[in-house]
Design an enzyme around this catalytic site. Structure first.
Site, short mmCIF file in Angstrom:
data_model
loop_
_atom_site.label_atom_id
_atom_site.label_comp_id
_atom_site.label_asym_id
_atom_site.label_seq_id
_atom_site.Cartn_x
_atom_site.Cartn_y
_atom_site.Cartn_z
N THR B 180 0.88 -1.16 0.00
CA THR B 180 0.00 0.00 0.00
C THR B 180 0.92 1.21 0.00
OG1 THR B 180 -1.43 -1.24 1.49
CG2 THR B 180 -1.95 1.08 1.21
N VAL B 209 -12.28 -6.31 -1.05
CA VAL B 209 -11.97 -4.93 -0.70
C VAL B 209 -11.33 -4.92 0.69
CG1 VAL B 209 -12.91 -2.62 -0.30
CG2 VAL B 209 -13.90 -4.07 -2.08
N GLY B 210 -10.19 -4.28 0.81
CA GLY B 210 -9.52 -4.17 2.10
C GLY B 210 -9.79 -2.83 2.76
N ASP B 211 -8.88 -2.38 3.60
CA ASP B 211 -9.12 -1.14 4.34
C ASP B 211 -8.78 0.11 3.55
OD1 ASP B 211 -6.36 -1.94 4.52
OD2 ASP B 211 -6.08 -0.41 6.05
N GLY B 234 -5.45 -5.94 5.48
CA GLY B 234 -6.63 -5.10 5.30
C GLY B 234 -7.84 -5.55 6.09
#
Lengths: 314, 314
Positions: B180, B209-211, B234
């Site tokens: 990230t 979908v992660g954070d 995430g």
């Protein structure tokens, strides 16, 4: 003896008595009561809070009156894109889906995400591929077609307006009601759980995601503090991190659920014009409900004998 | 005189000195320094924190070494699905995208969501339709193809394993590094902003979908407390509501940024095995960085004269 409790909501917003016929009000109240009963029956038998909130949410998803599952509103493209999330307070296990089409009960798909994958949130085409892989019931467009929703969509389809809620066609122009359903529960073992499901916004474009599938925003559960399910203007609930904010005020400020919820809903959300509300239950089985909108479809039942069904503010 | 400050990260995880050649380490350090400089130059000229975090994030997205933008990892289908979010501390304005393909700089698309729509988060096909409508630069698959990432994908493609990060092929089997990028800044006017962007997980399936695109989980900014960008596992950062949790500990418990970040990263996240880290800046321009992984690509610069670039834990 700490009570078992369940609370549910069917959306918040500008719910006008003048637009509500006695028959229509009765249908809403019956739908809310059926959802409370579906969850409470499981709690009474010693079932888990997780199973109770799922049963209540499925009941609301299957009811065409509420904007979730069968009653989901139409998107700009004329389809139905749904979001759902759930969380277990024992271990923070959570599952969520965003932008899924054709799934009969999005909350059941969220449960499969929680149980079968290492992930929390699946979205769009990928989430639908997962739905097919794990075999949750799917439905065609006819299942999700309701004349009421279709007319809502037709009224705004070419306007560029997205509408956040379920309301009568005449209200749609200035409407700001929020169509979401949800449930929170405390079971006999002191476990908490929360679930939220929505059919999104009428005339929704661009794959918009609101707070409903977001852990911390629309849904939260921690056995040490509370379980929360929100309904409101999704973008502002996302920015408020609304559900988790209640948890944080309880944990870090030492507030009760009722105090924390009042600060979040009547203070913080009002400050940013975030219309809507939430339901919650704490570790002692106490239910709280708060909303800064004119009404919120809601109900609860607790083994201490309390319980009611309500729509308006007073 | 309260300083202007910018901090950036390029991901966290198991970064082994033994696998890092001097040339490779130099390239990472140069990339981190370039991103710090891109943001700091704007702050020095009186630019906004928002513009500074975007400039720094674009620099990292354009660098093939980091898992975001050009350097994004391959999904299970061999494409590149990216997520990004940003938030402005003045007014909680925020924009985010999840699961977009072909967008050269997802952070610029997140900015368009913030500026041009009433929404916070757009996802998948809808978000790409919006990207085309608003004219952000798009790229074909060749732009996102890097041999390094392709080999990473080939090594695990048929295994069913999803890998959370960027690492050498030999590390991938047991790897748990998190790819990230992100930036936080305080400008001369005391405004805070945060940005986060990611190329997701190698071999990612099902629209996970992660954070990173979730306001409150991967990204947060409020002028009264802090701006935060996270990098880590995430799913666990989502359950920790990691970025907002730092804000909440500052606001509700009265902790400093450093104390709050330590509790969130070294306490709460460690308790749930949530490996990773975060960068932050507070209203006084003080930068903090914390990680519970072996390393985190990171750097910062402040007008009080402090600043450095680092990769490992010590």
């Amino acid at each position: 003896m700490i009570p078992i409790s369940i609370a549910i909501h069917g959306g918040a917003g500008t719910i006008l008595r003048s637009e509500m016929s006695p028959d229509r009000e009765r249908a809403y109240r019956d739908g809310l009561q059926a959802a409370v009963d579906a969850g409470y029956r499981l709690l009474e038998k010693g079932g888990s809070a997780m199973d109770a909130v799922i049963a209540a949410t499925v009941s609301l998803e299957d009811n065409p009156l509420f904007n979730a599952g069968k009653g989901s509103v139409f998107t700009h493209e004329g389809s139905h894109e749904m979001d759902a999330s759930l969380m277990r307070g024992d271990d923070l296990a959570a599952g969520a889906v965003a932008g899924v089409r054709g799934v009969r009960n999005p909350i059941l798909l969220a449960r499969e995400v929680m149980l079968q994958t290492p992930h929390v949130l699946l979205s769009g085409e990928g989430a639908m591929a997962f739905a097919k892989a794990c075999g949750v019931p799917m439905e065609g467009p006819a299942y999700f077609h309701t004349d009421f929703r279709y007319q809502q969509w037709q009224a705004v389809k070419d306007s560029g307006i997205s509408v956040l809620d379920h309301s009568t066609a005449s209200q749609l122009q200035g409407a700001n009601k929020m169509g979401t359903v949800g449930a929170v529960a405390r079971d006999i073992h002191g476990r908490l759980a929360a679930a939220t499901s929505t059919g999104g916004m009428t005339n929704k474009q661009f794959g918009r995601v609101g707070d409903s599938p977001v852990i911390g925003a629309g849904t939260w559960a921690d056995n040490n503090t509370c379980a929360i399910s929100c309904t409101g203007h999704g973008e502002l609930f996302l920015k408020a991190v609304a559900a988790y904010d209640v948890h944080a005020r309880m944990l870090y400020k030492g507030l009760s659920l009722e105090e924390a919820m009042r600060e979040t809903v009547m203070g913080k959300l009002v400050d940013i014009s975030g219309e809507g509300g939430m339901i919650g239950v704490d570790a002692k089985g106490r239910v709280s409900m708060a909303f800064n909108s004119e009404g919120m479809y809601r109900g609860f039942r607790s083994s201490d004998g309390s319980g009611h069904i309500a729509i308006y503010g007073s």
